[in-house]
Every structure is written in structure tokens, then in C-alpha cells.
Design an enzyme around this catalytic site. Structure first.
Site, PDB file in Angstrom:
ATOM      1  N   LEU A 142       1.113  -1.386   0.531  1.00 59.49           N
ATOM      2  CA  LEU A 142      -0.334   0.343   0.154  1.00 59.49           C
ATOM      3  C   LEU A 142       0.854   0.991  -0.286  1.00 59.49           C
ATOM      4  O   LEU A 142       1.697   0.822   0.667  1.00 59.49           O
ATOM      5  CB  LEU A 142      -0.703   0.052   1.395  1.00 59.49           C
ATOM      6  N   ASP A 143       0.276   1.797  -1.099  1.00 57.84           N
ATOM      7  CA  ASP A 143       1.282   3.605  -0.873  1.00 57.84           C
ATOM      8  C   ASP A 143       1.001   3.840   1.081  1.00 57.84           C
ATOM      9  O   ASP A 143       0.208   3.367   1.561  1.00 57.84           O
ATOM     10  CB  ASP A 143       0.520   4.624  -1.243  1.00 57.84           C
ATOM     11  N   ARG A 144       2.693   4.640   0.906  1.00 60.90           N
ATOM     12  CA  ARG A 144       2.052   5.573   2.458  1.00 60.90           C
ATOM     13  C   ARG A 144       1.334   5.893   3.190  1.00 60.90           C
ATOM     14  O   ARG A 144       1.230   5.474   4.289  1.00 60.90           O
ATOM     15  CB  ARG A 144       3.406   5.908   2.654  1.00 60.90           C
ATOM     16  N   ARG A 252      -5.633   5.460  -8.536  1.00 57.85           N
ATOM     17  CA  ARG A 252      -5.580   6.619  -8.379  1.00 57.85           C
ATOM     18  C   ARG A 252      -5.217   7.205  -9.716  1.00 57.85           C
ATOM     19  O   ARG A 252      -5.492   7.746  -9.990  1.00 57.85           O
ATOM     20  CB  ARG A 252      -3.864   6.916  -8.133  1.00 57.85           C
TER      21      ARG A 252
END
Length: 333
Positions: A142-144, A252
Site C-alpha cells: 500500500l502507498d505510504r 489513483r
């Protein structure tokens, strides 16, 4: 062969009717190891067949005597750190974590510590090791600034099985995403290839030469800009986004590609709130100010257990920062 102080587990057995194919693949299946680790054991001389040192590509036949010395996992290079982490489930094979925003998943240049891996090394005490190293196996990321559910393997066999399930698209990952505007239809499937942006290497983009990428969006609720008689069309909405593939920044990028970037996404949707007019513009600006990060949360995760085969499904509610944004938005601001 000298191994220093590391403990070694000795396995001895006679190959049965299941014996077939290359030795490294056979040893991996018998001991629950990755094929690369089994091959490394053979090359290191830690596997004997009928008392002799074989090659990793040698065939195995029923009746042969196999002996394998498996050293205990070496210490991980990443240090254990007492970082709070919400472990929603774990057993001997895997752990499911509800990751908080702001936490990088794996050590990397620029983030050598303070990651989810560092946290798990502290909180998970029964890691069997992945690839011979005492560390959790990261299956997906997962992105930060994306919160939510992520599964990590605790053993080689779980890591291998979960990685194969992910590649075969048998792991279900569903996110909650707030987007600017509204989809205009209950469901929208976006099937567009994603690759590195041709001019900005930090970003990904829909490009013809990219890797195939599929995201399924489902509209959940519209967020009206204003209330009562002042209500106008939705400037933002909440949807589910289910991954058909797992490309970097996929949701995104796809959301932005169809004209509805994720609210709070400064990389793919910066300034989008200024694209509205009248009452919508002021409301959108207020929503942007209230949203502390990209409004993206991995809220549902489903897969078959890598050892037992049991169907497993987990859900995680919106964390407080995004829940507060949703409450404000659904009230019309």
C-alpha cells in the site's frame, strides 16, 4: 560445511510415489520452502540424495533417500522497532494488518526504517523466515498515505502460495475512494494500460506501452455541495474501487484518467477543486482543506488460506481522519 552458531534442522525421508521432476522443486514442495531457497540449499551442499551431493536440476525418483539440512533463518537486516500496528488476524502462516496512514510498508532508499516491516519484526514473534531471512514476506503493498488491509506471509510456503494467488488474480482487494465529481453511472470498469510517465519519472500514467491494468469502480454515495435549498450537483462522491490487477498507483491513475481523481491526491489531482464554479467551488475548496491525505482506504481483503484453503475475508472501517471527512461531506458541508 561451516555454519557458525546458526541452528540447523535435519530432515530425512524416502521419496515416495509423489517424487517427480527437478530436485530443487521437489525439496521446495516437501519442506514448504521457496524454490530459490531450496535451490540454494542444494548448491550449498545441504541436500544429499542417496548419500551423494546432487545438482539442483537432477531428477528425483521414488525410493531415493533424501537428507536436507535447513539452517535457522538469519537475522533480518531490518531492525525490530516498537511501532504501533493493528494486527487484525494472524496464525502460524500469515498476518493481516490494518495499516495506518503515513507508514511505509518496506525499507527502501529514503525510508531505511520506521516501516511496517520494522514494526512486524517487533510484534510478530513466530516468523519462520522468508528466503532464509527472519522477516515477514511482503506479498502486496500500500502507498505510504493509503490506509487499510494488507496480508504478509510468515513462512516461505505461505509467501509462495499468496504470491501465486495474487498473480492469478485470486486475491480480492477492494478500496474506498472519494473522487472529485461522480462516475455518472453505478459501475465503471477502467481497462487501460499503466506505465511510467514519459516525462515525470515519479508518476505513473496511462500509456499504450504500459502493463495491462483493470479497475472496477462502483458508486456508493454522492456528496452534495451545500444543503437544503442551496444544494447543487455533487462535487465529490464515494465509491468502491476493486483491483483486477495490481499496478503501482493503479486506482489513483485510473481515477484521474477518467476525469475523477482521488480527493486529496496531490500527485494526480492537485488543484482539481478549483475546476468547479459557484457554490461547488467553495464547497470543493473546503473539502480539499479538510482532507489530510489521499482519500483511499483498503477496506476489504479476501483470499484462500495458503495452507488450509479456507476462504478468508476481512474488512476495515474508514480510519478516524477519513471518517470525519465523510461525515462532514455527507452533511453537505
Amino acid at each position: 560445511m561451516r555454519r557458525g552458531p546458526l541452528a540447523v534442522t535435519l530432515h530425512r525421508w524416502t521419496a515416495g510415489a509423489e517424487a517427480a521432476g527437478r530436485l530443487d522443486r521437489y525439496v521446495a514442495a516437501q519442506l514448504g520452502l521457496s524454490r530459490s531457497r531450496a535451490a540454494a540449499l542444494v548448491v550449498a551442499g545441504d541436500v544429499l540424495v542417496d548419500g551423494s551431493v546432487p545438482k539442483k536440476s537432477d531428477p528425483v525418483v521414488p525410493g531415493q533417500s533424501v537428507e536436507a539440512r535447513v539452517p535457522a533463518p538469519a537475522s533480518a537486516r531490518a531492525e525490530a522497532q516498537d511501532i504501533p500496528v493493528d494486527i487484525v488476524f494472524q496464525d502460524a502462516e500469515l498476518a493481516v494488518v490494518n495499516k495506518q496512514p503515513g507508514l511505509v510498508v518496506h525499507p527502501a532508499p529514503g525510508h531505511p526504517d520506521g516501516t511496517l516491516v520494522n514494526a512486524l519484526l517487533h510484534h510478530v514473534r513466530d516468523l519462520s523466515g522468508i528466503g532464509g531471512t527472519l522477516r515477514p514476506g511482503i506479498v502486496h503493498r500500500l502507498d505510504r498515505d493509503t490506509s487499510g488491509l494488507i496480508v504478509v506471509a510468515k513462512t516461505d510456503r505461505a509467501h509462495r502460495a499468496l504470491s501465486e494467488a495474487l498473480k492469478a488474480r485470486r486475491v480480492r482487494r477492494v478500496y474506498l475512494a472519494a473522487i472529485w465529481g461522480t462516475l455518472g453511472e453505478p459501475r465503471l470498469e477502467v481497462d487501460r494500460p499503466i506505465g511510467r510517465h514519459p516525462r515525470d519519472r515519479v508518476r505513473m500514467a496511462v500509456v499504450p506501452e504500459g502493463r495491462s491494468a483493470l479497475t472496477r469502480f462502483r458508486h456508493l454515495e454522492s456528496w452534495p455541495a451545500g444543503s437544503g435549498a442551496a444544494t447543487v450537483g455533487p462535487a465529490a462522491s464515494l465509491c468502491e474501487a476493486e483491483l483486477g490487477t495490481g499496478r503501482t498507483h493503479q486506482i489513483r491513475v485510473h481515477a484521474a484518467a477518467v476525469g475523477h481523481p482521488v480527493v486529496g491526491d496531490t500527485l494526480y489531482g492537485a488543484g482539481r477543486e478549483r475546476g468547479f464554479a459557484g457554490l461547488q467551488r467553495g464547497w470543493a475548496a473546503a473539502l480539499a482543506r479538510r482532507t489530510p491525505r489521499q482519500f483511499l482506504h483498503a477496506h476489504r481483503l479476501g483470499f484462500d488460506h495458503p495452507v488450509t484453503g479456507a476462504a478468508m475475508t476481512f474488512e476495515a472501517r474508514l480510519p478516524p481522519d477519513l471518517a470525519e471527512v465523510r461525515e462532514w461531506a455527507t452533511a453537505g458541508g
